[in-house]
Each structure stands twice: as structure tokens, then as C-alpha cells.
Design a protein around this motif. Sequence first.
Motif, PDB file in Angstrom:
ATOM      1  N   ASP A   1       0.807  -1.229   0.000  1.00  0.00           N
ATOM      2  CA  ASP A   1       0.000   0.000   0.000  1.00  0.00           C
ATOM      3  C   ASP A   1       0.839   1.276   0.000  1.00  0.00           C
TER       4      ASP A   1
ATOM      5  N   GLU B   1      -1.257  -3.673  -3.232  1.00  0.00           N
ATOM      6  CA  GLU B   1      -2.368  -3.612  -2.283  1.00  0.00           C
ATOM      7  C   GLU B   1      -2.282  -4.828  -1.348  1.00  0.00           C
ATOM      8  N   ARG B   2      -2.427  -4.574  -0.056  1.00  0.00           N
ATOM      9  CA  ARG B   2      -2.226  -5.628   0.934  1.00  0.00           C
ATOM     10  C   ARG B   2      -3.021  -6.886   0.610  1.00  0.00           C
ATOM     11  N   SER B   3      -4.299  -6.744   0.300  1.00  0.00           N
ATOM     12  CA  SER B   3      -5.122  -7.930   0.032  1.00  0.00           C
ATOM     13  C   SER B   3      -4.577  -8.715  -1.167  1.00  0.00           C
ATOM     14  N   ARG B   4      -4.064  -8.016  -2.167  1.00  0.00           N
ATOM     15  CA  ARG B   4      -3.480  -8.692  -3.333  1.00  0.00           C
ATOM     16  C   ARG B   4      -2.210  -9.444  -2.948  1.00  0.00           C
TER      17      ARG B   4
ATOM     18  N   GLU C   1      -1.351 -10.529   0.032  1.00  0.00           N
ATOM     19  CA  GLU C   1      -1.742 -11.674   0.870  1.00  0.00           C
ATOM     20  C   GLU C   1      -2.226 -12.836   0.008  1.00  0.00           C
ATOM     21  N   ALA C   2      -3.085 -12.538  -0.983  1.00  0.00           N
ATOM     22  CA  ALA C   2      -3.620 -13.584  -1.860  1.00  0.00           C
ATOM     23  C   ALA C   2      -2.512 -14.233  -2.689  1.00  0.00           C
TER      24      ALA C   2
END
Length: 191
Positions: free
Chosen positions: A130, A150-153, A155-156
Motif C-alpha cells: 500500500d 495492495e495488501r489484500s493482493r 496476501e492472496a
Amino acid sequence: MTMPDYEVEAARYDESRGGQPRARAAATAIETLLPAGPVLDVAVGTGIVAAAMARPVIGVDLSSAMLGHASRRLPGRVARADARSLPVASDSVSAVTAIWLLHLMPDSEAVVREVARVLRRGGVFVCTVDKRAAHRLAEGNPALPGARDERSRVEALGARYGLAVSGEGSFVGYGQDYEPVFPLLALTKKQ
């Protein structure tokens, strides 16, 4: 977004991005997320953050000009290499960092996949996430979704390659406009 020309940027990179205060803040925060021992720093840049760490760091970068600075800070411990194809054996490294890299990559997945390849079981990958959102928030603007880091990306992507979130942290971008707070994410390779 176009990637800066680091062959040109290298000469003024540190002074234009917070210098030693930002580097020390980053190194301190990163250290709290890493296991003991040496670190492979992917996209070491000028080596300013790596040199502030209290452990041996081996750095790689694509920019010859950035490596020129890094080699003075980390003599004998830098090499030219692409983050998407590291000259490191599989399952051989216990800690990898990538600070201010994933937001620049047209394919951040390739970097995460390569880091997962070189990490040994239980090894830790620490990266910034981020980055642009941190700057926007510091300026009082909302973050925009869909960034490459992006953090969620991240992580995934980590989960796709056997890396699980094991910690998080942050540090202040001292010396920069609005002094953004940069998030860090730690991902550990599953046993």
C-alpha cells in the motif's frame, strides 16, 4: 504508472526520499519482523536501508547506478539481478525483504512467486504494501483500490505460493512530504 529511471535517480535518490532518518525507521521496523540471521534484500537500491540493519544483508538490484551506491555501503554483498529471477538456490534463504518494490512491478506476482521459491520452510518475506495509499492518506486523500502492492493482493499472492501472513508493522517516511506511514507485511513459508 511508469517506473522511474533509477540509472538517473540514483544520484539523488536518498536525499529526495528522506535519507538516513527514513532508512533507520524502515530498518528498525523490518528487523522486528525477521528471524535471526542474514537477509536477502531484493531491490536493495542504494543500500541505505540494508546498511542500517543490524545483521548481514546481501542485496540485489537491476540498476547499476543504484548498485554503485549500495556497493559502498555493503562491500562485497551486492549483485545485479532481476527480482523475478533470483540467482539463488530454491529453499535456501531464511529471510527476504522487498521494500518499495511491488508497487513498481508490472507483474508483482512474479516477484512473490520467486521469493517463495528461494525461501526455505519457515522463512520470512517482509515487504512494503500500500505504498501509494500511504502517500495519499498522509496528504488527506482517500486511498485508491487496485494497486499492485495492495495488501489484500499481496496476501492472496502469498497464499497462492505457500506464504501465510505472520506479522505486520509500519514506519514513518521521515523527511518526505506529509511523512507517510508505510505498512509492512510479513509472510512466512509454510512448514
